[in-house]
Design an enzyme around this catalytic site. Structure first.
Site, PDB file in Angstrom:
ATOM      1  N   HIS A  50     -33.126 -21.492   2.135  1.00 52.35           N
ATOM      2  CA  HIS A  50     -33.629 -22.179   3.322  1.00 52.35           C
ATOM      3  C   HIS A  50     -35.133 -21.917   3.401  1.00 52.35           C
ATOM      4  O   HIS A  50     -35.565 -20.777   3.559  1.00 52.35           O
ATOM      5  CB  HIS A  50     -32.916 -21.672   4.589  1.00 52.35           C
ATOM      6  CG  HIS A  50     -31.509 -22.154   4.693  1.00 52.35           C
ATOM      7  ND1 HIS A  50     -30.476 -21.387   5.187  1.00 52.35           N
ATOM      8  CD2 HIS A  50     -30.966 -23.361   4.355  1.00 52.35           C
ATOM      9  CE1 HIS A  50     -29.357 -22.105   5.148  1.00 52.35           C
ATOM     10  NE2 HIS A  50     -29.624 -23.289   4.649  1.00 52.35           N
ATOM     11  N   GLU A  53     -37.052 -19.638   5.878  1.00 54.05           N
ATOM     12  CA  GLU A  53     -36.714 -18.213   5.958  1.00 54.05           C
ATOM     13  C   GLU A  53     -37.592 -17.439   4.973  1.00 54.05           C
ATOM     14  O   GLU A  53     -37.126 -16.679   4.122  1.00 54.05           O
ATOM     15  CB  GLU A  53     -35.213 -18.017   5.703  1.00 54.05           C
ATOM     16  CG  GLU A  53     -34.384 -18.692   6.794  1.00 54.05           C
ATOM     17  CD  GLU A  53     -32.914 -18.878   6.458  1.00 54.05           C
ATOM     18  OE1 GLU A  53     -32.463 -18.372   5.411  1.00 54.05           O
ATOM     19  OE2 GLU A  53     -32.214 -19.535   7.249  1.00 54.05           O
ATOM     20  N   HIS A 157     -30.874 -14.461   3.730  1.00 51.03           N
ATOM     21  CA  HIS A 157     -31.168 -15.424   4.803  1.00 51.03           C
ATOM     22  C   HIS A 157     -31.730 -14.669   6.008  1.00 51.03           C
ATOM     23  O   HIS A 157     -31.873 -13.455   6.005  1.00 51.03           O
ATOM     24  CB  HIS A 157     -29.881 -16.138   5.239  1.00 51.03           C
ATOM     25  CG  HIS A 157     -29.330 -17.093   4.222  1.00 51.03           C
ATOM     26  ND1 HIS A 157     -29.459 -18.459   4.335  1.00 51.03           N
ATOM     27  CD2 HIS A 157     -28.635 -16.866   3.081  1.00 51.03           C
ATOM     28  CE1 HIS A 157     -28.873 -19.035   3.289  1.00 51.03           C
ATOM     29  NE2 HIS A 157     -28.358 -18.096   2.516  1.00 51.03           N
ATOM     30  N   GLU A 210     -28.067 -11.709   6.290  1.00 57.19           N
ATOM     31  CA  GLU A 210     -28.876 -12.383   7.316  1.00 57.19           C
ATOM     32  C   GLU A 210     -29.794 -11.325   7.914  1.00 57.19           C
ATOM     33  O   GLU A 210     -29.355 -10.484   8.700  1.00 57.19           O
ATOM     34  CB  GLU A 210     -27.973 -12.982   8.400  1.00 57.19           C
ATOM     35  CG  GLU A 210     -27.261 -14.253   8.008  1.00 57.19           C
ATOM     36  CD  GLU A 210     -28.100 -15.513   8.283  1.00 57.19           C
ATOM     37  OE1 GLU A 210     -29.191 -15.391   8.869  1.00 57.19           O
ATOM     38  OE2 GLU A 210     -27.642 -16.595   7.888  1.00 57.19           O
TER      39      GLU A 210
HETATM   40 ZN   LIG Z   1     -30.398 -19.470   5.910  1.00 53.96          ZN
END
Ligand SMILES: [Zn+2]
Length: 235
Positions: A50, A53, A157, A210
Site C-alpha cells: 500500500h 504506508e 502495513h 500492522e
Molecule cells: Zn496496508
C-alpha cells in the site's frame, strides 16, 4: 533480545549499502527491486504494497542499514508498490488496491471499500483489478516468491497496530516481540484477494504486521534495532 553482531556506525547508516535486484516493473515502468538473502531465502519481508504506508519502507530500510551485510536467510522488498508510493496513494497507478488483486478463490471484481483514516467509515472505493492477478506488481511478487521458494512471508502495513496471522506461529510470536504488538487472527473484516488469503491457499505462512499509528521516526527509535536483530539472526 541479544545482539551478537556489530551494528554500523551512525555515519555508515546514512546510505542504503546493499545491491538490490530487479524482479519486475510497475505499471509506470518503475523497476521493482528486492534485496536477496546472502545465503538462502527462507523468509521474505515486504513493505509498502500500500503506497501510502511509507513508514513501513522507512522502518525496514532503517533496520537493514544497521547491518554490515544483507541478512543470511531473509530477502526483503522495500517497496512493493512504488507507483503508489510516488503518488502517495494506497493503490497502484491503475487505481488498483494490490492487496485485493491476488488470484484467490474469493477474488471479487466489485470495488473494495477502504477508509482514508482510521476514524473514517470504509466508504472510499478502489478497484480490485480487471481480473484476479491483473497487475504487474502482483504478478511480479508471486513470481519472486516462486523463484525464491520461500514458504514464509511477513507483510508490513500500517496503522492498525497488530500482528495478524491465521495461526499463532513462532514467526507470529517473533513479530509480536519485535514490534511490541498484540496478535490476532484477522483484521475484523473480509479481505478477498489479499496477499494473506493468497498465501493461505498456497500453503505459505503469512504474518501481516500492522504498525501502530506513529510517526516514522518514533517507529525507528522503538523498533529498528529489534527488527535488525531479527533479520540478522533469522535461521
Ligand atoms: Zn496496508
Amino acid at each position: 533480545m541479544t545482539t551478537d553482531f556489530a551494528f554500523r556506525s551512525g555515519a555508515e547508516q546514512g546510505i542504503f549499502p546493499f545491491e538490490l535486484v530487479e524482479y519486475g516493473h510497475s505499471v509506470e515502468g518503475v523497476p521493482l527491486r528486492y534485496l536477496p538473502a546472502k545465503k538462502e531465502a527462507r523468509l521474505l519481508v515486504f513493505a509498502a504494497i500500500h503506497g501510502e504506508e511509507s513508514e513501513t519502507t522507512f522502518l525496514l530500510s532503517r533496520a537493514l542499514r544497521k547491518l554490515f551485510s544483507a541478512p543470511d536467510y531473509v530477502a526483503c522488498i522495500l517497496t512493493a508498490n512504488p507507483d503508489g508510493m510516488l503518488r502517495g496513494t494506497r493503490c497502484n497507478a491503475n487505481g488498483v488496491d494490490l492487496n485485493r488483486n491476488f488470484p484467490t478463490s474469493n477474488w471479487k471484481a466489485e470495488k473494495t471499500l477502504v477508509r482514508l483514516v482510521l476514524e473514517a467509515p470504509r466508504e472510499t472505493e478502489l478497484s480490485t483489478g480487471s481480473s484476479a492477478g491483473s497487475e504487474p506488481e502482483t504478478q511480479a511478487l508471486i513470481a519472486l516468491i516462486q523463484k525464491l521458494g520461500v514458504k514464509k512471508v511477513v507483510s508490513l502495513h500500517a496503522p492498525l497496530g497488530l500482528v495478524d496471522s491465521d495461526f499463532h506461529t513462532e514467526l507470529a510470536v517473533q513479530m509480536e516481540n519485535v514490534f511490541a504488538l498484540p496478535w490476532q487472527s484477522g483484521v475484523g473484516y473480509p479481505t478477498p484477494g489479499s496477499f494473506g488469503t493468497y498465501a493461505a491457499e498456497k500453503n505459505l505462512e503469512c504474518v501481516t504486521v500492522e504498525l501502530p499509528r506513529e510517526a516514522p521516526e518514533i517507529l525507528a527509535i522503538r523498533h529498528a534495532e529489534k527488527l535488525a536483530d531479527f533479520l540478522q539472526n533469522y535461521r
